[in-house]
Design an enzyme around this catalytic site. Structure first.
Site, mmCIF file in Angstrom:
data_model
loop_
_atom_site.group_PDB
_atom_site.id
_atom_site.type_symbol
_atom_site.label_atom_id
_atom_site.label_comp_id
_atom_site.label_asym_id
_atom_site.label_seq_id
_atom_site.Cartn_x
_atom_site.Cartn_y
_atom_site.Cartn_z
ATOM 1 N N ALA A 153 0.810 -1.110 -0.033
ATOM 2 C CA ALA A 153 0.050 -0.165 -0.128
ATOM 3 C C ALA A 153 0.861 1.355 -0.098
ATOM 4 C CB ALA A 153 -0.910 0.035 1.151
ATOM 5 N N TYR A 154 2.049 1.309 0.684
ATOM 6 C CA TYR A 154 2.831 2.425 0.766
ATOM 7 C C TYR A 154 3.864 2.580 -0.503
ATOM 8 C CZ TYR A 154 6.544 5.280 2.937
ATOM 9 O OH TYR A 154 7.425 6.380 3.228
ATOM 10 N N ALA A 155 4.195 1.398 -1.081
ATOM 11 C CA ALA A 155 4.926 1.623 -2.091
ATOM 12 C C ALA A 155 3.980 2.077 -3.378
ATOM 13 C CB ALA A 155 5.499 0.354 -2.465
ATOM 14 N N ALA A 156 3.024 1.771 -3.477
ATOM 15 C CA ALA A 156 1.961 1.835 -4.594
ATOM 16 C C ALA A 156 1.582 3.709 -4.523
ATOM 17 C CB ALA A 156 0.782 1.088 -4.439
ATOM 18 N N LYS A 158 3.519 5.694 -3.197
ATOM 19 C CA LYS A 158 4.895 6.628 -3.206
ATOM 20 C C LYS A 158 5.126 6.608 -4.604
ATOM 21 C CE LYS A 158 6.274 8.066 0.817
ATOM 22 N NZ LYS A 158 6.068 9.472 1.094
#
Length: 251
Positions: A153-156, A158
């Site tokens: 979720a975080y990588a997407a 970012k």
């Protein structure tokens, strides 16, 4: 003359962690900083700390997931100071989970605190940044660049921020506005929580940092943000600056 003398700067997530490090570095260079955060207690404490260097700096409490009212942040700052020079979209909250276990709520939290505020605050700030030929500083992450496990979720979010930043750099260059990203590794509360949750992974990452340490939020990350907010960086745009001790070397 200090590097950021009398520049009006907004920093989301500025009450603690990397945001507070950037705010401290900037007020010491003469900036008038508004830190935006949901945490009133920590925000008020940081406001006092910043005002010791920059008496007109302030704390503004806001919930960035309240999308309808994001524009009010820009309005309040510009009505008080008469202009806006730099927008720094630092705030971002997320939960760690494998893709298999990532829920819609996890995605909503990450995009709701990271990507959407970045997008809508940039949009609301544009008329003012056109006047000042200002700057936008957004935040990327090695979690997105390298695809760290449990960071879906975080990588997407970012990487979505990186994408919109490059589009803005292309669209806004003609206005003299530069838009760049910092991808940091620093001893923020988020990293400390990660170290407790996954100590072996944390030590493995640390051991692979060529400079052998995690960065300092003010001296290492804040000083680069000062550079990107200053006249010294006016011919740099659309770039992701890896402020990570050499962890990721872009080609």
């Amino acid at each position: 003359m200090k590097k950021l003398q009398d520049k009006i700067i907004i920093i989301t997530g500025g009450a603690g962690g990397i945001g507070s490090g950037i705010a401290k570095a900037m007020v010491k260079e003469g900036a008038i900083v508004t830190i935006v955060d949901i945490d009133e207690k920590t925000g008020k404490e940081m406001e006092k700390e910043l005002q010791a260097f920059s008496p007109h700096s302030m704390f503004l409490q806001a919930n960035l997931m309240d999308r309808e009212n994001l524009g009010q942040i820009i309005t309040k700052v510009t009505e008080r100071y008469g202009k806006l020079d730099v927008l720094i979209n630092n705030a971002h909250a997320s939960k760690q989970a494998t893709i298999e276990n990532t829920t819609q709520a996890d995605l909503d939290l990450s995009f709701g605190t990271g990507f959407y505020p970045t997008f809508y605050l940039m949009k609301a700030a544009l008329p003012y940044l056109k006047i000042t030929k200002g700057s936008v500083i957004n935040f990327a992450s090695g979690a997105g660049l390298n695809g760290h496990e449990t960071q879906g979720a975080y990588a997407a979010a970012k990487e979505a921020i990186r994408g919109i930043s490059r589009v803005a750099a292309n669209e806004w260059g003609k206005f003299g506005i530069n838009v760049n990203l910092i991808s940091p590794i620093a001893n923020s509360p988020g990293v400390e929580a990660w170290a407790k949750a996954q100590p072996e992974y944390y030590e493995a990452v640390k051991s692979k940092i060529p400079m052998g340490r995690f960065g300092d939020v003010e001296k290492d990350i804040g000083s680069v943000a000062v550079f990107l907010a200053s006249e010294d960086s006016q011919y740099i745009t659309g770039q992701t600056l890896m402020v990570d001790g050499g962890s990721i070397m872009l080609h």
